[in-house]
Design an enzyme around this catalytic site. Structure first.
Site, mmCIF file in Angstrom:
data_model
loop_
_atom_site.group_PDB
_atom_site.id
_atom_site.type_symbol
_atom_site.label_atom_id
_atom_site.label_comp_id
_atom_site.label_asym_id
_atom_site.label_seq_id
_atom_site.Cartn_x
_atom_site.Cartn_y
_atom_site.Cartn_z
ATOM 1 N N GLU A 92 0.829 -1.206 0.000
ATOM 2 C CA GLU A 92 0.000 0.000 0.000
ATOM 3 C C GLU A 92 0.861 1.253 0.000
ATOM 4 O O GLU A 92 1.953 1.258 0.547
ATOM 5 C CB GLU A 92 -0.878 0.031 1.267
ATOM 6 C CG GLU A 92 -1.948 -1.040 1.270
ATOM 7 C CD GLU A 92 -2.690 -1.137 2.591
ATOM 8 O OE1 GLU A 92 -3.879 -1.436 2.562
ATOM 9 O OE2 GLU A 92 -2.089 -0.929 3.662
ATOM 10 N N CYS A 105 3.424 8.617 1.247
ATOM 11 C CA CYS A 105 4.038 7.689 2.197
ATOM 12 C C CYS A 105 4.289 6.388 1.437
ATOM 13 O O CYS A 105 3.359 5.697 1.038
ATOM 14 C CB CYS A 105 3.072 7.502 3.367
ATOM 15 S SG CYS A 105 3.722 6.501 4.678
#
Ligand code: SAH
Length: 350
Positions: A92, A105
């Site tokens: 992710e 991120c």
């Protein structure tokens, strides 16, 4: 034949691939601009290049090597993408929206092997390291979703995994990210975060890339840190702080410390005083993050406790800020990344 992930190529290797297909020296710049600046997701878009060259490139290289399996948007504007990799592994990344710009991120491993007892990713265990191209493709994919001035300004390596346990891919990824012909990021806009893997800090320092270093400190002393972060038993605070002090900094550059405040564990005024002692003499700032309740084992701090902790740090001259949690309801906040797929993922699925 399986196509190669375009982003797995170092820029110099791409130059070799291209010159075999087309001798014109300016082709490299054209391809790089399309792929890294314009965010092209296929070679057919590169309309200022001959069709047969685009076809040849398309036969061997893949500009969209990961499948976007899910996209979740949170009320605060954060977006989380779930990617399926060619072998079915899942990873992710989270894009956090701030005033007029974005921070991505980035993940560096599928799962994580560091075993921090408060972190959700640890429950997955280490599945495998991501490749250079699987790391940088996350950046390319995020850029593709952005328009105009709403740019991707900061990259933080704080997603799934321990970046410094995957330096063989991270270092070339950072090189392509910083290269003016690649993603062209200033090292000031790039931060690598570690749980405290000391040999990795030493090696990253030697690479001399100039990127920011963040340390997930999370404890005021060795006994509490041992409890939260198994890495501390191998590399206790004295060794960690020595490596941090040796990390080269530009004038005005600071080490970032992150401190997850967990109710009743590491959140007292005495703990804050000890933390101030650890940071003494290090050009640093410290981000205080409220623990996101992911397991029954730990809980959030009491109301007002983070502010109390911050007050002590500020009174000791530490630059302490409170970081608001983002994307909590979509499982995108710190420590929540677990890459839960909704369905089954098949290798090579797009
Ligand atoms: N392995 C690297 C990067 C990934 S962890 C590192 O340790 O820095 C990213 C950050 O999320 C770390 O600062 C970690 O302490 C924090 N974190 C993990 N679980 C959390 C949780 N449940 N609540 C809040 N922060 C958490």
């Amino acid at each position: 034949m399986m196509k190669r992930n375009f982003f797995d190529l170092k820029l110099s290797d791409l130059s070799g691939v291209l010159s075999d297909m087309d001798p014109k020296p300016f082709r490299l710049g054209q391809v790089l601009r399309w792929a890294y600046v314009m965010g092209a997701d296929g070679f057919d878009l590169m309309t200022d290049m001959p069709k047969d060259l685009r076809d040849k490139l398309d036969e061997v290289l893949d500009l969209s090597p990961m499948a976007v399996l899910d996209e979740l948007r949170s009320r605060d504007g954060s977006v989380k993408w779930l990617y399926g990799l060619h072998d079915g592994e899942l990873v992710e990344s989270v894009m956090i929206r701030e005033e007029g710009h974005n921070t991505l991120c980035v993940s560096t491993q599928a799962g994580c092997g560091m075993g921090c007892t408060f972190c959700e990713t640890a429950t997955v265990g280490l599945r495998r390291n991501l490749s250079l191209g699987e790391i940088t493709a996350q950046v390319a994919y995020a850029i593709r979703t952005l328009e105009g001035r709403n740019r991707l300004r900061n990259l933080v390596f704080m997603g799934m995994g321990e970046p410094l346990k995957n330096l063989d891919a991270l270092v070339p990824a950072l090189e392509n990210i910083l290269d003016p012909s690649g993603f062209d990021y200033s090292p000031r806009r790039v931060t690598v975060s570690t749980c405290g893997w000391v040999p990795g800090i030493v090696r990253l320092a030697k690479e001399g890339l100039g990127v920011n270093l963040a340390i997930s400190l999370n404890a005021p002393d060795d006994s509490i840190r041992d409890l939260l972060m198994p890495v501390n038993r191998k590399y206790p605070l004295a060794q960690l702080m020595e490596a941090v002090r040796a990390y080269p900094l530009r004038p005005r550059q600071r080490i970032t410390f992150e401190y997850v405040i967990i109710g009743g564990i590491n959140d007292s005024d005495e703990h804050a005083l000890k933390v101030a002692g650890l940071l003494r003499g290090i050009p640093s700032k410290i981000n205080l993050i409220s623990y996101n309740e992911t397991s029954a084992r730990f809980r959030k701090p009491e109301e007002g406790r983070i502010e109390g902790f911050q007050r002590v740090l500020l009174s000791r001259g530490c630059l302490a800020t409170i970081r608001r949690s983002r994307g909590e309801e979509i499982g995108a906040a710190c420590g929540q990344l677990r890459a839960l797929s909704k369905g089954t993922v098949h290798a090579g699925e797009k």
